[in-house]
Design a protein around this motif. Sequence first.
Motif, PDB file in Angstrom:
ATOM      1  N   GLN A   1       9.121  -1.309  11.612  1.00 39.88           N
ATOM      2  CA  GLN A   1       8.167  -1.285  10.563  1.00 39.88           C
ATOM      3  C   GLN A   1       7.829  -2.933  10.686  1.00 39.88           C
ATOM      4  N   ASP A   2       9.145  -3.634  10.686  1.00 41.08           N
ATOM      5  CA  ASP A   2       8.989  -5.247  10.663  1.00 41.08           C
ATOM      6  C   ASP A   2       8.234  -5.848  11.794  1.00 41.08           C
ATOM      7  N   MET A   3       8.308  -5.119  13.020  1.00 42.48           N
ATOM      8  CA  MET A   3       7.645  -5.657  14.115  1.00 42.48           C
ATOM      9  C   MET A   3       5.921  -5.478  14.161  1.00 42.48           C
ATOM     10  N   SER A   4       5.776  -4.326  13.520  1.00 42.72           N
ATOM     11  CA  SER A   4       4.312  -3.809  13.332  1.00 42.72           C
ATOM     12  C   SER A   4       3.893  -4.906  12.669  1.00 42.72           C
ATOM     13  N   GLU A   5       4.250  -5.114  11.380  1.00 37.05           N
ATOM     14  CA  GLU A   5       3.695  -6.445  10.694  1.00 37.05           C
ATOM     15  C   GLU A   5       3.785  -7.751  11.295  1.00 37.05           C
TER      16      GLU A   5
END
Length: 86
Positions: free
Chosen positions: A68-72
Amino acid sequence: MKWKVHDFLEITEIDGQWIVLDGRENRFYGFNPAGGQFLKQIKETGDFNRAVQILSEQFQVSDQQIRQDMSEFLKRLQQQGWVIQE
């Protein structure tokens, strides 16, 4: 899905700090350890899933949270023009 970090970016770790040089603008940027390691992995392998796995193991955080964090983060890198999807 594969990703490519543009060649004008230089990524370096110095004393635990990640420094990125944008050669187009001759500007330096600092990244936290997770962001720097992620960008390094994407530059080396182009593999988002592998980068997530490495970060999850390194930082002992769930794959789901890292994903989730790295997608953003990846979206912001795309907006900067630093990465492209191949």
